[in-house]
Design a protein around this motif. Structure first.
Motif, PDB file in Angstrom:
ATOM      1  N   HIS A  68      57.291  52.377  62.581  1.00 48.18           N
ATOM      2  CA  HIS A  68      56.719  52.668  61.651  1.00 48.18           C
ATOM      3  C   HIS A  68      55.218  52.741  62.091  1.00 48.18           C
ATOM      4  O   HIS A  68      54.900  52.286  63.125  1.00 48.18           O
ATOM      5  CB  HIS A  68      56.688  51.597  60.486  1.00 48.18           C
ATOM      6  CG  HIS A  68      57.593  51.056  59.976  1.00 48.18           C
ATOM      7  ND1 HIS A  68      58.946  50.431  60.740  1.00 48.18           N
ATOM      8  CD2 HIS A  68      58.301  51.305  58.616  1.00 48.18           C
ATOM      9  CE1 HIS A  68      59.836  50.361  59.706  1.00 48.18           C
ATOM     10  NE2 HIS A  68      59.615  50.954  58.736  1.00 48.18           N
ATOM     11  N   GLU A  69      54.314  53.512  61.382  1.00 48.55           N
ATOM     12  CA  GLU A  69      52.895  53.814  61.892  1.00 48.55           C
ATOM     13  C   GLU A  69      52.150  52.793  62.032  1.00 48.55           C
ATOM     14  O   GLU A  69      52.110  51.746  61.247  1.00 48.55           O
ATOM     15  CB  GLU A  69      52.263  54.814  61.049  1.00 48.55           C
ATOM     16  CG  GLU A  69      50.962  55.492  61.584  1.00 48.55           C
ATOM     17  CD  GLU A  69      49.907  54.503  61.534  1.00 48.55           C
ATOM     18  OE1 GLU A  69      49.132  54.787  62.954  1.00 48.55           O
ATOM     19  OE2 GLU A  69      49.516  53.924  60.861  1.00 48.55           O
ATOM     20  N   PRO A  70      51.747  52.431  63.217  1.00 48.66           N
ATOM     21  CA  PRO A  70      51.072  50.938  63.569  1.00 48.66           C
ATOM     22  C   PRO A  70      50.248  50.755  62.666  1.00 48.66           C
ATOM     23  O   PRO A  70      49.849  49.432  62.425  1.00 48.66           O
ATOM     24  CB  PRO A  70      50.830  51.121  64.838  1.00 48.66           C
ATOM     25  CG  PRO A  70      50.637  52.673  65.300  1.00 48.66           C
ATOM     26  CD  PRO A  70      51.746  53.259  64.431  1.00 48.66           C
ATOM     27  N   MET A  71      49.066  51.232  62.529  1.00 50.49           N
ATOM     28  CA  MET A  71      47.834  50.696  61.831  1.00 50.49           C
ATOM     29  C   MET A  71      48.250  50.587  60.093  1.00 50.49           C
ATOM     30  O   MET A  71      47.640  49.772  59.755  1.00 50.49           O
ATOM     31  CB  MET A  71      46.775  51.995  61.846  1.00 50.49           C
ATOM     32  CG  MET A  71      46.150  52.143  63.328  1.00 50.49           C
ATOM     33  SD  MET A  71      45.490  50.509  64.021  1.00 50.49           S
ATOM     34  CE  MET A  71      44.162  50.421  63.138  1.00 50.49           C
ATOM     35  N   MET A  72      49.204  51.566  59.911  1.00 52.05           N
ATOM     36  CA  MET A  72      49.369  51.085  58.270  1.00 52.05           C
ATOM     37  C   MET A  72      50.097  49.718  58.216  1.00 52.05           C
ATOM     38  O   MET A  72      49.929  48.898  57.399  1.00 52.05           O
ATOM     39  CB  MET A  72      50.341  52.136  57.791  1.00 52.05           C
ATOM     40  CG  MET A  72      49.509  53.532  57.541  1.00 52.05           C
ATOM     41  SD  MET A  72      50.484  54.844  56.725  1.00 52.05           S
ATOM     42  CE  MET A  72      50.859  53.820  55.017  1.00 52.05           C
ATOM     43  N   ALA A  74      38.047  49.865  62.032  1.00 48.54           N
ATOM     44  CA  ALA A  74      36.824  48.903  61.178  1.00 48.54           C
ATOM     45  C   ALA A  74      37.397  48.486  59.909  1.00 48.54           C
ATOM     46  O   ALA A  74      37.036  47.452  59.570  1.00 48.54           O
ATOM     47  CB  ALA A  74      35.838  50.056  60.940  1.00 48.54           C
ATOM     48  N   THR A  75      38.245  49.139  59.263  1.00 46.89           N
ATOM     49  CA  THR A  75      38.952  48.887  57.914  1.00 46.89           C
ATOM     50  C   THR A  75      39.874  47.549  58.407  1.00 46.89           C
ATOM     51  O   THR A  75      39.717  46.536  57.651  1.00 46.89           O
ATOM     52  CB  THR A  75      40.043  49.907  57.461  1.00 46.89           C
ATOM     53  OG1 THR A  75      39.077  50.706  57.156  1.00 46.89           O
ATOM     54  CG2 THR A  75      40.665  49.332  55.964  1.00 46.89           C
ATOM     55  N   LEU A  76      40.800  47.628  59.563  1.00 45.70           N
ATOM     56  CA  LEU A  76      41.555  46.513  59.788  1.00 45.70           C
ATOM     57  C   LEU A  76      40.717  45.097  59.957  1.00 45.70           C
ATOM     58  O   LEU A  76      41.009  44.114  59.644  1.00 45.70           O
ATOM     59  CB  LEU A  76      42.208  46.906  61.124  1.00 45.70           C
ATOM     60  CG  LEU A  76      43.366  45.643  61.313  1.00 45.70           C
ATOM     61  CD1 LEU A  76      44.502  45.503  60.124  1.00 45.70           C
ATOM     62  CD2 LEU A  76      44.017  46.101  62.638  1.00 45.70           C
ATOM     63  N   THR A  77      39.538  45.436  60.747  1.00 45.23           N
ATOM     64  CA  THR A  77      38.562  44.404  60.953  1.00 45.23           C
ATOM     65  C   THR A  77      38.157  43.659  59.596  1.00 45.23           C
ATOM     66  O   THR A  77      37.627  42.388  59.632  1.00 45.23           O
ATOM     67  CB  THR A  77      37.444  44.595  61.848  1.00 45.23           C
ATOM     68  OG1 THR A  77      36.322  45.244  61.370  1.00 45.23           O
ATOM     69  CG2 THR A  77      38.029  45.153  63.225  1.00 45.23           C
ATOM     70  N   GLN A  78      37.883  44.273  58.464  1.00 41.29           N
ATOM     71  CA  GLN A  78      37.604  43.930  57.372  1.00 41.29           C
ATOM     72  C   GLN A  78      38.629  43.255  56.489  1.00 41.29           C
ATOM     73  O   GLN A  78      38.384  42.258  55.857  1.00 41.29           O
ATOM     74  CB  GLN A  78      36.713  44.990  56.481  1.00 41.29           C
ATOM     75  CG  GLN A  78      35.597  45.699  57.151  1.00 41.29           C
ATOM     76  CD  GLN A  78      34.626  44.565  57.032  1.00 41.29           C
ATOM     77  OE1 GLN A  78      34.236  43.624  56.432  1.00 41.29           O
ATOM     78  NE2 GLN A  78      33.751  44.830  58.227  1.00 41.29           N
TER      79      GLN A  78
END
Length: 311
Positions: free
Chosen positions: A47-51, A85-89
């Motif tokens: 699976h795509e890691p950031m998603m 940046a989205t993940l840090t939020q």
């Protein structure tokens, strides 16, 4: 728990279902683990890691989220920066970005990217990420603003060390024997000292694990499949930490060579494997963190090379 131990999600295990990833994340968050993460492949069934990490951010509350390691050069710099940046939020104060250039040519071929320029592209990605640290305008900005983040760099070549000193907080090492991890850890610490940086770089080691002690089981087949088109060369690969004894030996060996955290990669997507590992970690005696002390006689003369290729 005293030993800092992390675990990866089984999103790289062939056939792993989305519901299993969510369950795995919840069990890990409730367990003794310090971090929960993903590895990155382009040409594979993962699976795509950031998603995946975004889903896990919403599923967990305590555990640190780790990429071990993401390959930013497979992504356009603005997209990479926006994703991070989205993940840090989504998971404030809980993100560790482990990155590497990646050494599988088929990943870059499939993405229609030039394998030989991946190091330069990675530098561009990191520079773009820095632009999101202090946003002062809403016009023509690829945001959101980057929140609190720890950045770990894979490898200990000159290029990797340069990135560490410019952007990083430490080392993420993937699937290497403890005696080989010692070389990367030593090089990282020495470069940090020579640059006059304060404190000590964070050192994260990793290996695969299985509850089974059968060397010819499904876990072995899965690892062989994963390494078929790349990965660490045979003379440095860690192999599988098997059974209670193997897991504890791995933690003890990596900790002795300076690892701040040891991360285990699953080869099966059965949540029972995670629960088994949690029991081992919770019951394990403390293994003190040592100082990296590589054996320089291992890689001399006609022996295997430790020269890295990190763009």
């Amino acid at each position: 728990m005293v030993n800092p131990v992390g675990v990866l999600l089984p999103n790289g295990v062939p056939g792993c279902r989305g519901e299993t990833i969510v369950t795995w994340a919840r069990v890990a968050d409730d367990g003794p683990f310090t971090s929960l993460g993903t590895a990155d492949r382009y040409v594979y069934v993962n699976h795509e890691p950031m998603m995946t990490m975004a889903a896990v951010a919403a599923t967990t509350a305590r555990i640190r989220l780790l990429t071990a390691a993401l390959i930013p050069a497979l992504r356009p710099a603005p997209l990479f920066a926006k994703q991070v940046a989205t993940l840090t939020q989504l998971a404030p104060g809980r993100v560790t970005l482990g990155i590497a250039v990646g050494n599988r040519r088929n990943d870059y071929d499939e993405a229609a990217l030039d394998f030989t320029t991946r190091g330069r592209v990675l530098d561009e990605n990191l520079a773009y990420l820095d632009r999101l640290r202090d946003l002062r305008s809403e016009e023509n900005v690829v945001g959101p603003q980057l929140g609190s983040i720890e950045i770990l760099i894979g490898g200990a070549s000159r290029a990797a060390t340069r990135r560490l000193l410019s952007h990083g907080d430490g080392l993420v090492s993937g699937g290497l024997k403890p005696e080989v991890f010692a070389f990367e850890a030593f090089a990282t610490v020495e470069a940090w000292k020579a640059a006059g940086k304060p404190g000590r770089p964070r050192l994260v080691a990793s290996t695969w694990y299985a509850s089974s002690t059968d060397p010819d089981d499904l876990a072995a087949a899965r690892l062989a499949s994963y390494l078929k088109n790349g990965g660490p060369p045979p003379h440095v690969i860690s192999g599988i930490a098997r059974g209670s004894e193997g897991v504890e030996q791995a933690v003890a060996a990596f900790r002795a060579q300076g690892a701040d955290e040891v991360v285990f990669f699953p080869l099966l997507d059965d949540v029972a494997e995670l629960e088994w590992l949690a029991d081992q970690v919770a019951a394990m005696p403390d293994h003190a963190r040592g100082v990296p002390a590589p054996d320089f006689t291992l890689f001399v003369g006609d022996g295997p090379s430790m020269t890295g290729n990190h763009g």
